[in-house]
Write a protein that holds these residues in place. Structure first.
Motif, PDB file in Angstrom:
ATOM      1  N   ASP A  99       0.825  -1.137  -0.047  1.00 23.62           N
ATOM      2  CA  ASP A  99      -0.038  -0.060  -0.118  1.00 23.62           C
ATOM      3  C   ASP A  99       0.811   1.329   0.093  1.00 23.62           C
ATOM      4  O   ASP A  99       0.420   2.304  -0.330  1.00 23.62           O
ATOM      5  N   ASP A 100       2.055   1.043   0.507  1.00 28.30           N
ATOM      6  CA  ASP A 100       2.882   2.417   0.456  1.00 28.30           C
ATOM      7  C   ASP A 100       3.921   2.407  -0.851  1.00 28.30           C
ATOM      8  O   ASP A 100       4.793   3.234  -1.177  1.00 28.30           O
ATOM      9  N   GLY A 101       3.512   1.565  -1.739  1.00 28.57           N
ATOM     10  CA  GLY A 101       4.429   1.379  -3.295  1.00 28.57           C
ATOM     11  C   GLY A 101       5.449   0.453  -3.199  1.00 28.57           C
ATOM     12  O   GLY A 101       6.111   0.255  -4.336  1.00 28.57           O
ATOM     13  N   SER A 102       5.919   0.144  -2.146  1.00 28.41           N
ATOM     14  CA  SER A 102       7.013  -0.928  -1.942  1.00 28.41           C
ATOM     15  C   SER A 102       6.837  -2.169  -2.606  1.00 28.41           C
ATOM     16  O   SER A 102       5.518  -2.844  -2.696  1.00 28.41           O
ATOM     17  N   ARG A 103       7.700  -2.745  -3.421  1.00 27.64           N
ATOM     18  CA  ARG A 103       7.687  -4.266  -4.258  1.00 27.64           C
ATOM     19  C   ARG A 103       7.795  -5.284  -3.109  1.00 27.64           C
ATOM     20  O   ARG A 103       8.859  -5.173  -2.123  1.00 27.64           O
ATOM     21  N   MET A 104       6.989  -6.076  -2.898  1.00 24.65           N
ATOM     22  CA  MET A 104       7.073  -7.349  -2.045  1.00 24.65           C
ATOM     23  C   MET A 104       7.342  -8.553  -3.020  1.00 24.65           C
ATOM     24  O   MET A 104       6.475  -9.027  -3.893  1.00 24.65           O
ATOM     25  N   TYR A 105       8.398  -9.421  -2.882  1.00 18.39           N
ATOM     26  CA  TYR A 105       8.672 -10.581  -3.324  1.00 18.39           C
ATOM     27  C   TYR A 105       7.621 -11.566  -3.437  1.00 18.39           C
ATOM     28  O   TYR A 105       7.145 -11.738  -1.945  1.00 18.39           O
ATOM     29  N   ALA A 106       6.955 -12.231  -3.986  1.00 22.36           N
ATOM     30  CA  ALA A 106       5.962 -13.288  -4.213  1.00 22.36           C
ATOM     31  C   ALA A 106       6.163 -14.565  -5.012  1.00 22.36           C
ATOM     32  O   ALA A 106       6.951 -14.387  -5.890  1.00 22.36           O
ATOM     33  N   MET A 107       5.736 -15.424  -4.461  1.00 24.95           N
ATOM     34  CA  MET A 107       5.798 -16.747  -5.144  1.00 24.95           C
ATOM     35  C   MET A 107       4.277 -17.467  -5.265  1.00 24.95           C
ATOM     36  O   MET A 107       3.941 -17.700  -4.075  1.00 24.95           O
ATOM     37  N   LEU A 108       3.756 -17.635  -6.433  1.00 18.46           N
ATOM     38  CA  LEU A 108       2.769 -18.377  -6.664  1.00 18.46           C
ATOM     39  C   LEU A 108       2.954 -19.763  -6.788  1.00 18.46           C
ATOM     40  O   LEU A 108       3.682 -20.227  -7.796  1.00 18.46           O
ATOM     41  N   THR A 109       2.376 -20.941  -6.168  1.00 20.19           N
ATOM     42  CA  THR A 109       2.374 -22.215  -6.479  1.00 20.19           C
ATOM     43  C   THR A 109       1.451 -22.618  -6.821  1.00 20.19           C
ATOM     44  O   THR A 109       0.261 -22.598  -6.015  1.00 20.19           O
ATOM     45  N   GLU A 110       0.940 -23.295  -7.941  1.00 18.01           N
ATOM     46  CA  GLU A 110      -0.236 -23.649  -8.456  1.00 18.01           C
ATOM     47  C   GLU A 110      -0.191 -24.732  -9.187  1.00 18.01           C
ATOM     48  O   GLU A 110       0.697 -25.265  -9.677  1.00 18.01           O
ATOM     49  N   PRO A 111      -1.406 -25.574  -9.432  1.00 21.30           N
ATOM     50  CA  PRO A 111      -1.447 -26.695 -10.247  1.00 21.30           C
ATOM     51  C   PRO A 111      -1.348 -25.846 -11.940  1.00 21.30           C
ATOM     52  O   PRO A 111      -1.745 -25.141 -12.389  1.00 21.30           O
ATOM     53  N   GLU A 112      -0.463 -26.811 -12.728  1.00 22.13           N
ATOM     54  CA  GLU A 112      -0.100 -26.496 -13.939  1.00 22.13           C
ATOM     55  C   GLU A 112      -1.598 -26.603 -14.976  1.00 22.13           C
ATOM     56  O   GLU A 112      -1.650 -26.145 -15.882  1.00 22.13           O
ATOM     57  N   SER A 113      -2.217 -27.845 -14.648  1.00 20.77           N
ATOM     58  CA  SER A 113      -3.455 -28.170 -15.235  1.00 20.77           C
ATOM     59  C   SER A 113      -4.333 -28.900 -14.489  1.00 20.77           C
ATOM     60  O   SER A 113      -3.999 -29.205 -13.235  1.00 20.77           O
ATOM     61  N   GLY A 114      -5.648 -29.253 -14.947  1.00 18.25           N
ATOM     62  CA  GLY A 114      -6.525 -30.219 -14.213  1.00 18.25           C
ATOM     63  C   GLY A 114      -7.295 -29.352 -13.188  1.00 18.25           C
ATOM     64  O   GLY A 114      -7.285 -28.118 -13.295  1.00 18.25           O
ATOM     65  N   PRO A 115      -8.048 -30.217 -12.691  1.00 15.72           N
ATOM     66  CA  PRO A 115      -9.040 -29.296 -11.782  1.00 15.72           C
ATOM     67  C   PRO A 115      -8.338 -28.130 -10.727  1.00 15.72           C
ATOM     68  O   PRO A 115      -7.245 -28.923 -10.527  1.00 15.72           O
ATOM     69  N   ARG A 116      -9.131 -27.230 -10.385  1.00 18.47           N
ATOM     70  CA  ARG A 116      -8.479 -26.120  -9.735  1.00 18.47           C
ATOM     71  C   ARG A 116      -9.549 -25.710  -8.807  1.00 18.47           C
ATOM     72  O   ARG A 116     -10.642 -25.522  -9.126  1.00 18.47           O
ATOM     73  N   SER A 117      -8.951 -25.883  -7.584  1.00 15.49           N
ATOM     74  CA  SER A 117     -10.040 -25.537  -6.338  1.00 15.49           C
ATOM     75  C   SER A 117     -10.288 -24.021  -6.146  1.00 15.49           C
ATOM     76  O   SER A 117      -9.467 -23.141  -6.583  1.00 15.49           O
ATOM     77  N   ASP A 118     -11.510 -23.523  -5.671  1.00 16.79           N
ATOM     78  CA  ASP A 118     -11.578 -22.141  -5.523  1.00 16.79           C
ATOM     79  C   ASP A 118     -11.170 -21.693  -4.064  1.00 16.79           C
ATOM     80  O   ASP A 118     -11.336 -20.766  -3.612  1.00 16.79           O
TER      81      ASP A 118
END
Length: 312
Positions: free
Chosen positions: A34-53
């Motif tokens: 919220d102050d404009g700073s950049r935060m390092y993030a890592m998204l881990t997700e299924p490559e394909s197939g069913p995806r949960s909400d």
């Protein structure tokens, strides 16, 4: 003679920001605080197939544990992603590879960063429901997300329930190390160290800065007595030498259940020679130069427990 300085190849970084293995994709990027700073993030997700909400935000711990617990956190994230759940891990401002000054860190600023991660998961990863994951102090922050109803499912691994107790133990560990130092240069009492921290605004704890603002804020946070509004599901995993659930975790489990929530408590035995959250490479033979990663089996077991619980 002028030296040619290397130029950051941003396209190369862009081309290699994502990695896929065993059906799980990991993508590194930056979130904007919220102050404009950049935060390092890592998204881990299924490559394909069913995806949960149901998506999860992962809250890291503090000090050296940001590094030593990373593989455990990643193992849980990958296991959940393999089951269809996106998991977002963020280095909060002042920590890891994110921008920001640790001296300005507080409980509220870190919660703002986690709320930002929740918003991103909803908007960008299709997560209509939110869970939170945390080990040690990260478990306390995950619990706070549950307490304010920002998360409905919690995975807490050896969590700190009391912020005051966590930082007290954190400082005491440093005190023990320095008292054992042969040169005896730092033999301050706990009270002397706290006095110095309040005067200087920061305490150096074995190379990691503990700002007085964060210390004071954590002293007021205790989820063992303040989760009455949470009626979701909790996976509570104790990782310790003792074979039975600690009294504080029994009380926490009972509190969750009394408020209408569900809490599955499980005990995992720590491997000999190592403590959860510390370095995991231990000399297990006669040659002290040959070290074994004694936590590796536990990482796999935690991932399997988390994936089994979320799918139940």
């Amino acid at each position: 003679m002028a030296l040619d300085m290397p130029v950051l190849d941003r396209q190369f970084l862009k081309d290699h920001e994502s990695h896929t293995r065993d059906g799980v994709r990991e993508t590194a990027f930056h979130l904007t605080a919220d102050d404009g700073s950049r935060m390092y993030a890592m998204l881990t997700e299924p490559e394909s197939g069913p995806r949960s909400d149901l998506g999860f935000v992962l809250a890291h711990s503090f000090g050296l544990e940001v590094l030593t617990l990373r593989r455990t956190e990643r193992g849980i994230a990958r296991a959940l992603a393999a089951s269809g759940h996106p998991v977002l891990s963020v280095h909060r401002r002042g920590f890891g590879d994110s921008e920001g000054d640790i001296a300005e860190s507080s409980v509220e600023s870190q919660m703002q960063d986690l709320r930002g991660a929740v918003s991103w998961l909803r908007a960008e990863a299709g997560a209509e429901r939110i869970g939170a994951i945390g080990c040690k102090l990260g478990g306390l922050f995950a619990g706070l997300l549950g307490r304010e109803l920002a998360a409905e499912r919690l995975i807490l691994v050896q969590p700190a329930l009391s912020g005051a107790q966590y930082v007290k133990n954190f400082i005491r560990e440093m005190q023990v190390v320095r008292m054992a130092d042969p040169d005896g240069t730092d033999r301050r009492s706990m009270q002397e160290m706290l006095t110095d921290m309040r005067r200087d605004g920061m305490l150096d704890v074995l190379g990691y800065g503990l700002p007085s603002s964060l210390y004071e804020g954590l002293g007021e946070v205790d989820i063992s007595t303040s989760m009455e509004s949470f009626a979701g599901d909790v996976l509570l995993v104790q990782v310790a030498k003792r074979p039975t659930l600690a009294r504080e975790y029994e009380t926490f489990r009972d509190l969750i259940q009394a408020g209408g929530g569900r809490c599955r408590a499980q005990v995992l035995r720590e491997p000999s020679g190592s403590t959860f959250g510390s370095a995991s490479f231990v000399a297990t033979g006669h040659d002290i130069n040959t070290r074994t990663d004694v936590m590796e089996p536990l990482v796999g077991e935690l991932g399997g427990i988390a994936a089994g619980w979320v799918g139940a």
